[in-house]
Structures are given as structure tokens and as C-alpha cells.
Scaffold this active site. Structure first.
Site, PDB file in Angstrom:
ATOM      1  N   CYS A   1       3.115   1.570   3.039  1.00 25.93           N
ATOM      2  CA  CYS A   1       4.227   0.611   2.988  1.00 25.93           C
ATOM      3  C   CYS A   1       5.329   1.133   2.064  1.00 25.93           C
ATOM      4  CB  CYS A   1       3.746  -0.749   2.504  1.00 25.93           C
ATOM      5  SG  CYS A   1       2.483  -1.492   3.554  1.00 25.93           S
TER       6      CYS A   1
ATOM      7  N   CYS B   1       0.838  -1.206   0.000  1.00 21.12           N
ATOM      8  CA  CYS B   1       0.000   0.000   0.000  1.00 21.12           C
ATOM      9  C   CYS B   1       0.873   1.256   0.000  1.00 21.12           C
ATOM     10  CB  CYS B   1      -0.917  -0.009   1.222  1.00 21.12           C
ATOM     11  SG  CYS B   1      -0.036   0.153   2.791  1.00 21.12           S
TER      12      CYS B   1
END
Length: 78
Positions: free
Chosen positions: A14, A11
Site C-alpha cells: 500500500c 502494508c
């Protein structure tokens, strides 16, 4: 050489954590290997319940948030 693992699904948070971790390590001149771990089953090996997470040399350093660059530098230099 430090072994750095970014745990997460890939994501935005991340990816941001991965980018900031690279930046912090580069600015500190640290020799490192960074690996992104996206396998949810492996998260439990590190005790991670919430992502994104940063593991430094096998030890969980951050979970569930993206720390500031200065905090990452402190974690990497410890």
C-alpha cells in the site's frame, strides 16, 4: 485537481503504491490530492475486495497489485 485515494491497511504494498502514485503525478505535473483510506468498510464503497487499490476521481483504477510507474502515468493521464 485529481483526487487520488490509496485503499489499504498500510502494508508495504500500500505504501509502495502511494509512493509510486505520488512520483507519477509529480513527474506528469498533475495537480492532485492524495488520501490514504484504511477503513475496510469504505473499501466496499469503491467495489474493492483486494488491496492495495488506487481510485482516481472516484473510479477504481487498480486493485490487488502495484502497477509499474509507466502504467500509473498512463492511468493518471487518461
Amino acid at each position: 485537481m485529481k483526487k487520488l485515494h490509496i485503499l489499504g491497511s498500510g502494508c508495504t504494498k500500500c505504501n509502495t503504491l502511494a509512493d509510486l502514485t505520488r512520483q507519477a503525478a509529480d513527474e506528469l505535473g498533475i495537480n492532485y490530492e492524495l488520501e490514504k483510506v484504511t477503513d475496510f468498510l469504505k473499501f466496499a464503497d469503491y467495489g474493492v475486495m483486494v488491496t492495495p487499490a488506487l481510485v482516481i476521481d472516484g473510479k477504481l483504477a487498480v486493485s490487488g497489485r502495484v502497477p509499474a510507474l509507466d502504467e500509473l502515468k498512463n492511468l493518471l493521464s487518461a
